[in-house]
Scaffold this active site. Structure first.
Site, mmCIF file in Angstrom:
data_model
loop_
_atom_site.group_PDB
_atom_site.id
_atom_site.type_symbol
_atom_site.label_atom_id
_atom_site.label_comp_id
_atom_site.label_asym_id
_atom_site.label_seq_id
_atom_site.Cartn_x
_atom_site.Cartn_y
_atom_site.Cartn_z
ATOM 1 N N ARG A 26 -25.642 7.696 -10.781
ATOM 2 C CA ARG A 26 -26.175 8.590 -11.800
ATOM 3 C C ARG A 26 -25.368 9.893 -11.861
ATOM 4 O O ARG A 26 -25.923 10.986 -12.093
ATOM 5 C CB ARG A 26 -27.658 8.881 -11.535
ATOM 6 N N ARG A 30 -28.736 14.646 -15.547
ATOM 7 C CA ARG A 30 -29.393 15.893 -15.921
ATOM 8 C C ARG A 30 -29.104 17.072 -15.001
ATOM 9 O O ARG A 30 -29.477 18.208 -15.325
ATOM 10 C CB ARG A 30 -30.916 15.658 -16.002
ATOM 11 N N ARG A 39 -27.144 15.667 -24.524
ATOM 12 C CA ARG A 39 -28.380 14.927 -24.770
ATOM 13 C C ARG A 39 -29.224 15.596 -25.847
ATOM 14 O O ARG A 39 -29.819 14.922 -26.697
ATOM 15 C CB ARG A 39 -29.167 14.790 -23.466
ATOM 16 N N ASP A 76 -27.849 2.202 -19.539
ATOM 17 C CA ASP A 76 -29.124 2.012 -18.859
ATOM 18 C C ASP A 76 -29.290 0.537 -18.550
ATOM 19 O O ASP A 76 -28.845 -0.311 -19.330
ATOM 20 C CB ASP A 76 -30.278 2.498 -19.741
ATOM 21 N N TYR A 153 -39.333 -4.875 -14.963
ATOM 22 C CA TYR A 153 -39.592 -4.049 -16.141
ATOM 23 C C TYR A 153 -40.095 -4.887 -17.314
ATOM 24 O O TYR A 153 -40.967 -4.456 -18.075
ATOM 25 C CB TYR A 153 -38.326 -3.301 -16.545
#
Length: 360
Positions: A26, A30, A39, A76, A153
């Protein structure tokens, strides 16, 4: 053609390197102010991920800021089930959700592995764009979620604290679970091979939820399906070897078995002692890991000391018999959004400098 800096690829293939290469799970995220600005410009995470131009921009942000030894595709893991028609969206404060989860016999029967060149073309366009933008300075890593992690998921309809829906299917309808996993094996294999054809120079399987399974279930649902994916990968492209990394979070019990899937490197999380992992795996493949990402929140000094401890735990890569054991430095999981960028700079510098001292 090999990248100018091919240290990561050499470490994954257990060849001699002047230092231990580093990249971060990652790493485009952020914690970087430039990522947050992009973003905001995109309007949403999905819009960002589905724009090859913007995905290229954020993939390059950390490698422009730090001397990292690889870039990893910004995407993703849930793009694959989204391409199957499950309707991926993100809910503020709750994370990813699927509009059409897979819970019935009819749901499973309707599934099919998507054609990456069609429904996932935006990802492949991003791979091609990133490769061009990198100008072959460092390698690009492609990735996918593992068949089992995607199944979690898909059945749960999003994230889960107890996995009660997917585990209920596993224990009450093992036939449906096998069918679902078979579709995911095909989809993940096709997806990674498409990334390789588009220009990914290494690939990684993220088995985020394999560690929630019993030993028997892990072997049947996670390990066996990842071995099938690894066995179906194109391991060479344009005359160059394409290494494969397999990472199960919470997979310390199964390191030898993961190594036996045929991968080139086993990713390990922070609960595993790296020296013991090296002894257990031996000469079968390289290791990747395994700094606790929360250490970075304690500041630069603590992060530097812990990084040195991790490197020392692995030790000198050259063995007494003259062979080389590969090590790629990474976090034991994704970097926290609360990490200070200057701490990452100190970490990268420490890994490069301290690992040089461990070489004869």
């Amino acid at each position: 053609m090999k990248p100018t800096n091919d240290t990561l690829l050499r470490a994954l293939l257990r060849q001699s390197t002047p230092y231990t290469p580093i990249w971060l799970m990652r790493q485009a995220g952020r914690y970087l102010p430039e990522y947050n600005a992009t973003r905001r410009r995109a309007g949403s995470f999905l819009a960002l991920a589905k724009s090859p131009e913007l995905a290229t921009e954020v993939t390059l942000q950390p490698v422009e800021r730090y001397p990292l030894d690889a870039a990893i595709l910004f995407s993703d893991i849930l793009t694959v089930p989204d391409a199957m028609g499950l309707g991926l969206h993100f809910v503020d404060g709750e994370g990813p959700k699927f509009a059409r989860p897979v819970r019935s016999e009819a749901d499973v029967a309707a599934l099919a592995a998507p054609d990456p060149e069609q429904s996932l073309r935006y990802v492949l366009d991003a791979v091609r764009s990133i490769r061009q933008a990198l100008s072959n300075r460092i390698p690009l890593i492609g990735f996918s979620g593992s068949p089992w992690t995607l199944a979690c998921y898909m059945v749960e309809g999003g994230g889960s604290e107890d996995f009660r829906l997917v585990k209920s299917m596993l224990y009450t309808r093992a036939d449906l679970m096998r069918q679902l996993l078979a579709v995911n094996v095909r989809a993940v294999t096709d997806y990674l091979n498409a990334q390789i054809r588009a220009g990914a120079q290494a690939v990684m399987l993220f088995d985020t939820w394999g560690g929630v399974l019993t030993d028997a279930a892990y072997r049947a649902c996670s390990l066996a399906t990842m071995a099938q994916v690894v066995g179906g990968l194109d391991r060479e492209h344009d005359g160059e070897r394409v290494p494969c990394i397999v990472f199960t979070k919470g997979g310390g019990l199964w390191l030898e078995d993961i190594a036996a899937t045929g991968c080139d490197a086993v990713g390990v999380d922070w609960v595993v002692d790296l020296g013991q992992a090296r002894a257990r795996i031996g000469t079968r493949c390289a290791l990747q890991g395994n700094l606790d990402p929360m250490v970075l929140l304690a500041g630069a000094q603590a992060s530097v000391e812990e990084a040195k401890r991790v490197l020392d735990a692995f030790g000198a890569p050259r063995r007494a018999d003259g062979g080389v054991d590969g090590h790629v430095f990474n976090l034991g999981h994704g970097i926290s959004q609360f990490t200070a960028p200057d701490v990452v700079a100190a970490l990268v510098e420490t890994v490069h400098s301290h690992s040089r001292k461990l070489r004869p």
